[in-house]
Write a protein that holds these residues in place. Structure first.
Motif, PDB file in Angstrom:
ATOM      1  N   ILE A 277       0.823  -1.201   0.000  1.00  0.00           N
ATOM      2  CA  ILE A 277       0.000   0.000   0.000  1.00  0.00           C
ATOM      3  C   ILE A 277       0.861   1.257   0.000  1.00  0.00           C
ATOM      4  O   ILE A 277       0.562   2.227  -0.701  1.00  0.00           O
TER       5      ILE A 277
ATOM      6  N   ALA B 228       0.763   4.166  -2.824  1.00  0.00           N
ATOM      7  CA  ALA B 228       0.433   5.546  -2.473  1.00  0.00           C
ATOM      8  C   ALA B 228       1.528   6.498  -2.930  1.00  0.00           C
ATOM      9  O   ALA B 228       1.247   7.579  -3.466  1.00  0.00           O
TER      10      ALA B 228
ATOM     11  N   HIS C  84       1.252   7.096  -6.627  1.00  0.00           N
ATOM     12  CA  HIS C  84       0.098   7.937  -6.956  1.00  0.00           C
ATOM     13  C   HIS C  84       0.371   9.398  -6.610  1.00  0.00           C
ATOM     14  O   HIS C  84       0.025  10.301  -7.390  1.00  0.00           O
TER      15      HIS C  84
ATOM     16  N   ASN D 135       2.040   4.559   7.106  1.00  0.00           N
ATOM     17  CA  ASN D 135       1.691   3.236   6.614  1.00  0.00           C
ATOM     18  C   ASN D 135       2.561   2.129   7.221  1.00  0.00           C
ATOM     19  O   ASN D 135       2.153   0.972   7.258  1.00  0.00           O
TER      20      ASN D 135
ATOM     21  N   ASP E  73      -3.456  -0.410  -5.112  1.00  0.00           N
ATOM     22  CA  ASP E  73      -3.843   0.803  -5.838  1.00  0.00           C
ATOM     23  C   ASP E  73      -5.201   1.322  -5.379  1.00  0.00           C
ATOM     24  O   ASP E  73      -5.420   2.535  -5.320  1.00  0.00           O
TER      25      ASP E  73
ATOM     26  N   ALA F 158      -4.529   3.148  -2.307  1.00  0.00           N
ATOM     27  CA  ALA F 158      -3.818   4.394  -2.601  1.00  0.00           C
ATOM     28  C   ALA F 158      -4.784   5.481  -3.049  1.00  0.00           C
ATOM     29  O   ALA F 158      -4.654   6.649  -2.652  1.00  0.00           O
TER      30      ALA F 158
END
Length: 255
Positions: free
Chosen positions: A19, A23, A26, A92, A222, A225
């Motif tokens: 994750i 992130a 992105h 995270n 994703d 994210a």
């Protein structure tokens, strides 16, 4: 809505895989300068940075052991010294350590999980949030888990407890920071296809968990994210703070 983070500094912990890596990528595509934190997997962190840069973004990998709060303080000091501020903090990093059944979870095991999943997260928030408050804006997204509500799968009761603490702490700081314009929210992933389950969940356990999901599948990094960017974006989520956003395919409804 086009979720842009141009000229913003974003720190994502545990961003070499799963994750966190999704992130970071992105945010990089959305124009942010991304600090890709990692502990042991420098090669994968470098790949994340390379992906961001090849897409025209800006990123740097920073190593730090976050198994104790002192590491989180050191990471915050380094980032603030190098970049001057953090506009978005995504906590995270964390883990399960191992699945242990009832009666085998001694005090040292409990302490290590609390330090890894709660202590370092609190330390990072406490180090970064005051600067956000002084500037009058900022967003914190802490990654919790559906386990905070369900109690977790076999052997993960203490892990689930730490994720419950993440949710409670996030609600607390959201109230404290709201008058300054800083927001804090929790992302609560359900069953997500990441190295976490590759390491800690047997195929049989995975099939059992997926069978309880109305959408009939595990989620993707994703998909998590995208939810993180939504929570972090002032234009999209500017009136959302202290909340828990579940990403679990309908497996559980979090109140």
């Amino acid at each position: 809505m086009d979720l842009r983070f141009d000229d913003e500094v974003v720190l994502v912990t545990g961003a070499s895989t799963g994750i966190g890596a999704a992130a970071a990528r992105h945010f990089g595509r959305a124009g942010a300068t991304v600090i890709v934190h990692y502990n042991a997997n420098g090669e994968r962190a470098a790949e994340v940075v390379q992906d961001i840069e090849q897409g025209g973004g800006r990123a740097v990998a920073v190593q730090q052991d976050l198994s104790e709060a002192s590491g989180a303080v050191a990471l915050a000091e380094h980032v603030l010294q190098e970049f001057g501020r953090v506009d978005v903090l995504v906590n995270n990093a964390g883990g399960l350590i191992e699945r242990r059944p009832l009666g085998e979870r001694d005090a040292d095991f409990v302490r290590r999980l609390l330090d890894l999943n709660v202590g370092q997260l609190i330390a990072l928030c406490e180090a970064v949030a005051p600067g956000m408050a002084e500037r009058g804006r900022g967003s914190i997204v802490n990654v919790g888990s559906v386990a905070a509500v369900t109690g977790g799968a076999g052997g993960s009761a203490v892990y689930a407890t730490t994720k419950g603490a993440v949710t409670t702490y996030t609600r607390g700081i959201a109230r404290e920071l709201a008058p300054s314009g800083v927001r804090a929210n929790t992302l609560a992933p359900g069953v997500i296809e990441t190295p976490f389950h590759d390491r800690w969940t047997t195929p049989e356990q995975m099939r059992g968990m997926v069978s309880t999901i109305p959408m009939g599948r595990a989620g993707s990094a994703d998909e998590c994210a995208g939810a993180i960017l939504f929570l972090a974006h002032d234009g999209a989520a500017g009136y959302i703070t202290g909340q828990v956003l579940p990403v679990n395919g309908g497996q559980h409804f979090l109140g």
